[in-house]
Design a protein around this motif. Sequence first.
Motif, short mmCIF file in Angstrom:
data_model
loop_
_atom_site.label_atom_id
_atom_site.label_comp_id
_atom_site.label_asym_id
_atom_site.label_seq_id
_atom_site.Cartn_x
_atom_site.Cartn_y
_atom_site.Cartn_z
N LYS A 63 159.13 60.82 34.11
CA LYS A 63 159.90 59.70 34.65
C LYS A 63 159.20 59.21 35.92
N PRO A 64 158.08 58.50 35.73
CA PRO A 64 157.30 58.08 36.90
C PRO A 64 157.94 56.91 37.64
N THR A 71 159.93 53.54 36.34
CA THR A 71 160.89 53.74 35.26
C THR A 71 162.22 53.10 35.65
N GLU A 105 161.46 61.00 40.68
CA GLU A 105 160.32 60.81 39.77
C GLU A 105 159.71 62.14 39.35
N THR A 106 159.23 62.14 38.11
CA THR A 106 158.55 63.29 37.51
C THR A 106 157.44 62.71 36.64
N PRO A 107 156.56 63.55 36.10
CA PRO A 107 155.55 63.01 35.17
C PRO A 107 156.19 62.30 33.96
N PRO A 132 158.23 55.65 45.33
CA PRO A 132 158.32 57.11 45.42
C PRO A 132 159.47 57.53 46.34
#
Length: 159
Positions: A112-113, A116, A108-110, A104
């Motif tokens: 592109k967790p 990735t 990161e996004t939902p 983290p």
Amino acid sequence: MASKIVFECAKILMDKKLTIAFAESATAGRLSAEFSLVPNCGGMLKGGIVCYDACIKQDVLGVPQELVETYTPESAEVTRELAQRLQDFMKTDIQVAVTGLTMPGGSETPEKPVGTMFVHAIIKGKPIALREVYQGSPEEIVLQTVDRLAQLLIDELNS
């Protein structure tokens, strides 16, 4: 000790007298290190550039700031640009770039967790892009990426 698949990939590279170079962000030099553990690797491994921070991607490799701002430093678009620009630094048969999210704190996004990873390889002028999502610790994600790249190269070079 490099994995069995990295050894197999390196052997194919050496048998075919192909050279390789890496531009590494998320893997932070691990690809170069793993391929350097293969006997006689000097015949195929030319080198690598660690470009973990976006400023290195931009200032050293010349990735346009707009590309980084539009797509994030960890993206297929930036990874492709890194591979293309690596050709200007190291004259090799194969250029590989890797970016991604091993922990983290990045982009990161939902969609592109964390986990990735983006790989872009140029094999004798032929581009190949890969996006995978891995699970595990940061080191496990990196090692899975190393092995997946090795398998990608094996598949392409044996086709």
